[in-house]
Design a protein around this motif. Structure first.
Motif, mmCIF file in Angstrom:
data_model
loop_
_atom_site.group_PDB
_atom_site.id
_atom_site.type_symbol
_atom_site.label_atom_id
_atom_site.label_comp_id
_atom_site.label_asym_id
_atom_site.label_seq_id
_atom_site.Cartn_x
_atom_site.Cartn_y
_atom_site.Cartn_z
ATOM 1 N N SER A 243 29.494 21.149 -18.333
ATOM 2 C CA SER A 243 30.608 21.574 -17.722
ATOM 3 C C SER A 243 31.755 21.502 -18.683
ATOM 4 N N GLY A 244 31.651 20.988 -20.155
ATOM 5 C CA GLY A 244 32.685 20.431 -20.817
ATOM 6 C C GLY A 244 33.257 18.825 -20.412
ATOM 7 N N GLU A 245 32.656 18.247 -19.548
ATOM 8 C CA GLU A 245 32.947 16.887 -19.260
ATOM 9 C C GLU A 245 32.203 16.295 -20.206
ATOM 10 N N GLN A 246 32.538 14.562 -20.323
ATOM 11 C CA GLN A 246 31.810 13.559 -21.161
ATOM 12 C C GLN A 246 31.701 12.279 -20.312
ATOM 13 N N GLU A 247 30.610 11.517 -20.398
ATOM 14 C CA GLU A 247 30.408 10.131 -19.891
ATOM 15 C C GLU A 247 30.064 9.452 -21.143
ATOM 16 N N GLU A 248 30.811 8.302 -21.264
ATOM 17 C CA GLU A 248 30.661 7.433 -22.435
ATOM 18 C C GLU A 248 30.199 5.843 -21.868
ATOM 19 N N ILE A 249 29.283 5.557 -22.478
ATOM 20 C CA ILE A 249 28.765 4.085 -21.919
ATOM 21 C C ILE A 249 28.415 3.210 -23.121
ATOM 22 N N ARG A 250 28.758 1.859 -22.819
ATOM 23 C CA ARG A 250 28.138 1.054 -24.117
ATOM 24 C C ARG A 250 26.769 0.704 -23.649
ATOM 25 N N ALA A 251 25.746 1.093 -24.712
ATOM 26 C CA ALA A 251 24.431 1.026 -24.540
ATOM 27 C C ALA A 251 23.677 1.220 -25.824
ATOM 28 N N ALA A 252 22.637 0.662 -25.911
ATOM 29 C CA ALA A 252 21.687 0.913 -27.106
ATOM 30 C C ALA A 252 21.058 2.418 -26.843
ATOM 31 N N PHE A 253 21.267 2.941 -28.019
ATOM 32 C CA PHE A 253 20.468 4.508 -28.075
ATOM 33 C C PHE A 253 18.804 4.197 -27.873
ATOM 34 N N ALA A 254 18.620 3.439 -28.414
ATOM 35 C CA ALA A 254 17.252 3.026 -28.075
ATOM 36 C C ALA A 254 16.677 2.892 -26.819
ATOM 37 N N GLU A 255 17.692 2.495 -25.839
ATOM 38 C CA GLU A 255 17.348 2.348 -24.412
ATOM 39 C C GLU A 255 17.370 3.697 -23.644
ATOM 40 N N ILE A 256 18.201 4.369 -24.238
ATOM 41 C CA ILE A 256 18.668 5.780 -23.531
ATOM 42 C C ILE A 256 17.790 6.789 -23.932
ATOM 43 N N ALA A 257 17.501 6.864 -25.055
ATOM 44 C CA ALA A 257 16.543 7.936 -25.570
ATOM 45 C C ALA A 257 15.229 8.059 -25.252
ATOM 46 N N PRO A 258 14.548 7.308 -24.941
ATOM 47 C CA PRO A 258 13.134 7.150 -24.050
ATOM 48 C C PRO A 258 13.266 7.838 -22.712
ATOM 49 N N GLN A 259 14.414 7.417 -22.215
ATOM 50 C CA GLN A 259 14.568 8.230 -20.601
ATOM 51 C C GLN A 259 14.895 9.512 -20.768
ATOM 52 N N LEU A 260 15.484 10.042 -21.816
ATOM 53 C CA LEU A 260 15.807 11.571 -21.987
ATOM 54 C C LEU A 260 14.550 12.383 -22.330
ATOM 55 N N LEU A 261 13.774 11.677 -23.522
ATOM 56 C CA LEU A 261 12.700 12.431 -23.996
ATOM 57 C C LEU A 261 11.375 12.381 -23.335
ATOM 58 N N CYS A 262 11.387 11.540 -22.086
ATOM 59 C CA CYS A 262 10.321 11.672 -21.270
ATOM 60 C C CYS A 262 10.234 13.079 -20.383
ATOM 61 N N ASP A 263 11.362 13.580 -20.525
ATOM 62 C CA ASP A 263 11.596 15.275 -20.011
ATOM 63 C C ASP A 263 11.362 16.313 -21.132
ATOM 64 N N SER A 264 10.514 17.092 -20.833
ATOM 65 C CA SER A 264 10.145 18.001 -22.006
ATOM 66 C C SER A 264 11.171 18.796 -22.216
ATOM 67 N N ARG A 265 12.342 18.896 -21.637
ATOM 68 C CA ARG A 265 13.198 19.900 -21.940
ATOM 69 C C ARG A 265 14.276 19.305 -23.186
ATOM 70 N N PHE A 266 14.248 17.926 -23.340
ATOM 71 C CA PHE A 266 15.015 17.391 -24.488
ATOM 72 C C PHE A 266 14.222 17.067 -25.780
ATOM 73 N N ILE A 267 15.124 17.341 -26.889
ATOM 74 C CA ILE A 267 14.486 17.193 -28.227
ATOM 75 C C ILE A 267 15.604 16.198 -29.085
ATOM 76 N N GLN A 268 14.966 15.420 -29.804
ATOM 77 C CA GLN A 268 15.663 14.728 -30.768
ATOM 78 C C GLN A 268 15.789 15.235 -32.231
ATOM 79 N N CYS A 269 17.131 15.579 -32.520
ATOM 80 C CA CYS A 269 17.237 16.464 -33.733
ATOM 81 C C CYS A 269 17.644 15.295 -34.783
#
Length: 240
Positions: free
Chosen positions: A158-184
């Motif tokens: 939508s053009g919006e953004q949401e920023e949080i203070r967190a470790a990327f190592a905590e967020i990444a697995p939650q996204l990459l468990c879904d097949s539509r996401f890819i780490q580049c």
């Protein structure tokens, strides 16, 4: 659901439209690919497009490519007298195909599968916790995610953004468990539904954002191409 039909034979387009309407869905029918494309570009909400493959001015495969280029991310179903177009349908991420002449029970089965798939897609997402609130973001709404120092920013379609203070190592697995996401890149994860184009060094999203592709993630393009050609139709998988 809202269904778009494109079949160059008016009688067949009307017959399918009537069949779909009889199942409780909204249907709009076109006999020219250019008119169907114009309808999508106008911003009309469409859950699925049912496209005849063999049409004189613009065939269904070319129309599907133009729809994807225009940003259409809904489901695509092809109408055909045979299944010989399998590889081309994978390229545009077709959900299924229907053989002509269609049988109402087959149409209903495909629409039910689309409805089920959309419900699952709508319910999948991630909860973001900040010091003051918890927000749920659906995976389908995420364009890409980036980390800068200790802050993870979710860029939304939508053009919006949401920023949080967190470790990327905590967020990444939650996204990459879904097949539509890819780490580049070590700092970026992209929703492949949002990708418009990709080179060896860079991804361009449908909204025009440019995301770097690191040499360390050289398999990113291969993963994207493999994902792009993966059919939603299990019958197509078995036939391929």
């Amino acid at each position: 659901m809202n269904i778009l039909i494109c079949d160059d034979i008016q009688n067949e387009a009307d017959k399918l439209s009537g069949c779909i309407a009889g199942m409780g869905h909204e249907a709009v029918a076109f006999t020219k690919g250019a008119d169907a494309l114009r309808h999508i570009r106008s911003g009309a909400f469409v859950d699925a497009c049912i496209l005849d493959i063999v049409m004189p001015d613009m065939n269904g495969i070319d129309l599907a490519r133009k729809l994807r280029d225009a940003g259409y991310s809904g489901e695509i179903v092809f109408l055909s007298t045979s299944n010989e177009y399998g590889p081309e349908t994978y390229e545009v991420k077709a959900f299924h195909y229907l053989l002509k002449p269609f049988e109402p029970e087959n149409v209903k089965r495909v629409l039910d599968e689309i409805n089920d798939a959309q419900k699952k897609a709508d319910s999948a997402g991630i909860k973001l916790k900040s010091s003051s609130a918890v927000r749920f973001i659906a995976f389908r709404d995420i364009e890409y995610v980036e980390v800068i120092k200790h802050y993870v920013t979710f860029r939304l379609a939508s053009g919006e953004q949401e920023e949080i203070r967190a470790a990327f190592a905590e967020i990444a697995p939650q996204l990459l468990c879904d097949s539509r996401f890819i780490q580049c890149h070590q700092s970026y994860i992209v929703n492949m539904d949002a990708i418009a184009s990709m080179t060896t060094n860079e991804i361009t999203t449908r909204r025009g954002a440019r995301v770097p592709v690191s040499k360390s993630y050289h398999s990113t393009k291969i993963k994207y191409l493999t994902w792009g050609f993966h059919p939603h139709n299990p019958d197509a998988e078995r036939s391929g």
